[in-house]
Write a protein that holds these residues in place. Structure first.
Motif, PDB file in Angstrom:
ATOM      1  N   ALA A 291     -26.569  25.747 -19.127  1.00  9.61           N
ATOM      2  CA  ALA A 291     -25.741  24.566 -18.973  1.00  9.61           C
ATOM      3  C   ALA A 291     -24.441  24.557 -17.957  1.00  9.61           C
ATOM      4  O   ALA A 291     -23.915  23.408 -17.507  1.00  9.61           O
ATOM      5  CB  ALA A 291     -24.869  23.873 -20.400  1.00  9.61           C
ATOM      6  N   PHE A 292     -24.198  25.615 -17.579  1.00 11.03           N
ATOM      7  CA  PHE A 292     -22.979  26.087 -16.808  1.00 11.03           C
ATOM      8  C   PHE A 292     -23.334  26.993 -15.734  1.00 11.03           C
ATOM      9  O   PHE A 292     -24.277  27.913 -15.986  1.00 11.03           O
ATOM     10  CB  PHE A 292     -21.701  26.449 -17.387  1.00 11.03           C
ATOM     11  CG  PHE A 292     -21.365  25.494 -18.784  1.00 11.03           C
ATOM     12  CD1 PHE A 292     -20.361  24.705 -18.418  1.00 11.03           C
ATOM     13  CD2 PHE A 292     -21.925  25.732 -19.980  1.00 11.03           C
ATOM     14  CE1 PHE A 292     -20.181  23.719 -19.241  1.00 11.03           C
ATOM     15  CE2 PHE A 292     -21.503  24.994 -20.898  1.00 11.03           C
ATOM     16  CZ  PHE A 292     -20.638  23.773 -20.699  1.00 11.03           C
ATOM     17  N   ASP A 293     -22.534  27.236 -14.679  1.00 10.48           N
ATOM     18  CA  ASP A 293     -22.546  28.292 -13.623  1.00 10.48           C
ATOM     19  C   ASP A 293     -21.114  28.755 -13.403  1.00 10.48           C
ATOM     20  O   ASP A 293     -20.183  28.044 -13.963  1.00 10.48           O
ATOM     21  CB  ASP A 293     -23.224  28.223 -12.314  1.00 10.48           C
ATOM     22  CG  ASP A 293     -22.894  26.847 -11.453  1.00 10.48           C
ATOM     23  OD1 ASP A 293     -21.727  26.587 -11.642  1.00 10.48           O
ATOM     24  OD2 ASP A 293     -23.548  25.998 -10.952  1.00 10.48           O
ATOM     25  N   VAL A 294     -21.198  29.842 -12.898  1.00  9.28           N
ATOM     26  CA  VAL A 294     -20.023  30.429 -12.495  1.00  9.28           C
ATOM     27  C   VAL A 294     -19.487  30.483 -11.011  1.00  9.28           C
ATOM     28  O   VAL A 294     -20.468  31.085 -10.228  1.00  9.28           O
ATOM     29  CB  VAL A 294     -19.704  32.004 -13.078  1.00  9.28           C
ATOM     30  CG1 VAL A 294     -18.157  32.649 -12.665  1.00  9.28           C
ATOM     31  CG2 VAL A 294     -19.630  31.907 -14.464  1.00  9.28           C
ATOM     32  N   THR A 295     -18.317  30.002 -10.743  1.00  7.30           N
ATOM     33  CA  THR A 295     -18.034  30.073  -9.205  1.00  7.30           C
ATOM     34  C   THR A 295     -16.967  31.173  -9.084  1.00  7.30           C
ATOM     35  O   THR A 295     -16.090  31.015  -9.565  1.00  7.30           O
ATOM     36  CB  THR A 295     -17.455  28.590  -8.607  1.00  7.30           C
ATOM     37  OG1 THR A 295     -18.593  27.581  -8.913  1.00  7.30           O
ATOM     38  CG2 THR A 295     -16.704  28.585  -7.137  1.00  7.30           C
ATOM     39  N   PRO A 296     -17.116  31.984  -8.144  1.00  2.26           N
ATOM     40  CA  PRO A 296     -16.362  33.128  -8.055  1.00  2.26           C
ATOM     41  C   PRO A 296     -15.143  32.428  -7.262  1.00  2.26           C
ATOM     42  O   PRO A 296     -15.077  31.703  -6.356  1.00  2.26           O
ATOM     43  CB  PRO A 296     -17.146  34.033  -6.726  1.00  2.26           C
ATOM     44  CG  PRO A 296     -18.577  33.600  -6.830  1.00  2.26           C
ATOM     45  CD  PRO A 296     -18.521  32.189  -7.195  1.00  2.26           C
ATOM     46  N   HIS A 297     -13.913  33.353  -7.592  1.00  2.00           N
ATOM     47  CA  HIS A 297     -12.728  32.924  -7.151  1.00  2.00           C
ATOM     48  C   HIS A 297     -12.627  32.876  -5.518  1.00  2.00           C
ATOM     49  O   HIS A 297     -11.737  31.918  -5.101  1.00  2.00           O
ATOM     50  CB  HIS A 297     -11.591  33.898  -7.620  1.00  2.00           C
ATOM     51  CG  HIS A 297     -11.523  34.940  -7.131  1.00  2.00           C
ATOM     52  ND1 HIS A 297     -12.235  35.875  -7.974  1.00  2.00           N
ATOM     53  CD2 HIS A 297     -11.037  35.920  -6.080  1.00  2.00           C
ATOM     54  CE1 HIS A 297     -12.285  37.141  -7.230  1.00  2.00           C
ATOM     55  NE2 HIS A 297     -11.393  37.210  -6.209  1.00  2.00           N
ATOM     56  N   ASP A 298     -13.376  33.628  -4.863  1.00  2.00           N
ATOM     57  CA  ASP A 298     -13.146  33.502  -3.079  1.00  2.00           C
ATOM     58  C   ASP A 298     -13.718  32.350  -2.774  1.00  2.00           C
ATOM     59  O   ASP A 298     -13.640  32.042  -1.504  1.00  2.00           O
ATOM     60  CB  ASP A 298     -13.757  34.945  -2.788  1.00  2.00           C
ATOM     61  CG  ASP A 298     -15.150  34.996  -3.036  1.00  2.00           C
ATOM     62  OD1 ASP A 298     -15.480  34.412  -4.155  1.00  2.00           O
ATOM     63  OD2 ASP A 298     -15.868  35.485  -2.103  1.00  2.00           O
ATOM     64  N   LEU A 299     -14.398  31.538  -3.520  1.00  2.00           N
ATOM     65  CA  LEU A 299     -14.980  30.168  -3.213  1.00  2.00           C
ATOM     66  C   LEU A 299     -14.018  29.106  -3.278  1.00  2.00           C
ATOM     67  O   LEU A 299     -14.385  27.941  -2.801  1.00  2.00           O
ATOM     68  CB  LEU A 299     -16.481  30.110  -3.673  1.00  2.00           C
ATOM     69  CG  LEU A 299     -17.469  31.102  -3.096  1.00  2.00           C
ATOM     70  CD1 LEU A 299     -18.899  30.867  -3.634  1.00  2.00           C
ATOM     71  CD2 LEU A 299     -17.733  30.856  -1.617  1.00  2.00           C
ATOM     72  N   ILE A 300     -13.208  29.221  -4.090  1.00  5.49           N
ATOM     73  CA  ILE A 300     -12.086  28.196  -4.451  1.00  5.49           C
ATOM     74  C   ILE A 300     -10.907  28.064  -3.681  1.00  5.49           C
ATOM     75  O   ILE A 300     -10.320  29.016  -3.548  1.00  5.49           O
ATOM     76  CB  ILE A 300     -11.677  28.558  -5.929  1.00  5.49           C
ATOM     77  CG1 ILE A 300     -13.068  28.490  -6.917  1.00  5.49           C
ATOM     78  CG2 ILE A 300     -10.863  27.444  -6.446  1.00  5.49           C
ATOM     79  CD1 ILE A 300     -12.693  28.908  -8.209  1.00  5.49           C
TER      80      ILE A 300
END
Length: 312
Positions: A291-300
């Motif tokens: 239902a979810f995925d994780v976006t790494p902080h270096d892409l934010i």
């Protein structure tokens, strides 16, 4: 309109599974009814789940088993457990103290969404902005206004919004069913796109920022959000488009060091192999349905909360 509230001894909330066809309010008097509503996504969105958790403790009273079932109803969204814990901390003070704590969480969420809308709109420069978003992060995901879509609403009210590109958000179409419904109600110009079109349209230009919400933010700035968010983050990085996460401080989980430690909810196969009750894959087809995925902080590019702007 409030998505969720306490009315005359019961939790009242919008049944989001009935939208956009009809707007139906549910009246829930027991924890089991509330848990069922949470699990079938009648109420969803991190801030709304935090309020639901707090109000659910009022329904539970001193039934610790019921409180534990409520707390575990959805594992990825930290706000649900946070809301339960905040209200449950007052159980020793009596039922009215628990209710006051839950209503404070409700009122704080309303104020936080207003603040996030202002802070997020201030962060974005220029007029005629074109925003891309996934899932639903508006008033339906909170009590009022919302997180990422709350920023959109503030931009629209300031006359700075040109258009919203809303991803449909498979498999349950929260973008198609809910976000477009909210955008239409606020009179904001918008177009609906397929999930797989998002990264491509980013690469073609014409998008000024991607705004998403979050269900859990780790200490290092990794964020869990609706499946499809990671693909948008990759597309935005490639296109040089700001990728901004908008979420309340309560979504930041000090017990989660990084995205690797976030439990990702895997939902039922029926959501994928059927569409509107019609089977679209052969019998026996195996399914993976995160239902979810994780976006790494270096892409934010930035995380916007009601208190601050964090640049991971």
């Amino acid at each position: 309109m409030r998505t969720i509230d306490w009315v005359d001894g019961a939790v009242e909330l919008v049944d989001q599974t009935r939208l956009p066809g009809e707007c139906v309010m549910l009246r829930l008097r027991t924890v089991d009814e509330l848990v069922e509503a949470i699990q079938r996504l009648a109420v969803r969105g991190a801030p709304a789940l935090g309020v639901a958790g707090a109000l659910g403790v009022v329904l539970a009273g001193d039934d610790r088993d019921a409180i534990a079932r409520l707390r575990a109803a959805r594992p990825t969204a930290v706000n649900l457990a946070w809301g339960v814990d905040q209200a449950a901390a007052h159980l020793g003070e009596g039922s009215q103290a628990v209710l006051r704590a839950a209503l404070r969480i409700r009122d704080d969420d309303i104020a936080a969404c207003l603040a996030m809308g202002e802070r997020g709109a201030d962060l974005l420069e220029g007029d005629g902005l074109r925003i891309m978003t996934v899932c639903n992060t508006g008033g339906l995901a909170a009590v009022e206004r919302g997180t990422a879509l709350g920023v959109v609403q503030t931009l629209h009210e300031r006359g700075r919004l040109a258009e919203v590109l809303a991803l449909e958000t498979r498999p349950l179409l929260q973008g198609a069913r809910l976000t477009t419904w909210e955008l239409a109600r606020m009179g904001a110009p918008h177009r609906l796109i397929t999930d797989s079109a998002g990264p491509y349209l980013l690469s073609r230009g014409g998008v000024d920022a991607v705004l998403i919400g979050a269900d859990r933010i780790a200490v290092n700035g990794d964020t869990a959000n609706k499946i499809g968010s990671y693909a948008l983050a990759l597309g935005a990085r490639r296109a040089g488009v700001p990728f901004i996460v908008v979420a309340p401080e309560s979504t930041i989980d000090p017990a989660t060091p990084s995205g690797e430690h976030i439990e990702i909810e895997d939902r039922a196969s029926g959501e994928v192999v059927t569409f509107a009750g019609v089977r679209v894959a052969p019998e026996g087809t195996q399914v993976a349905n995160p239902a979810f995925d994780v976006t790494p902080h270096d892409l934010i590019t930035a995380i916007v909360t009601e208190r601050r702007v964090i640049r991971p």
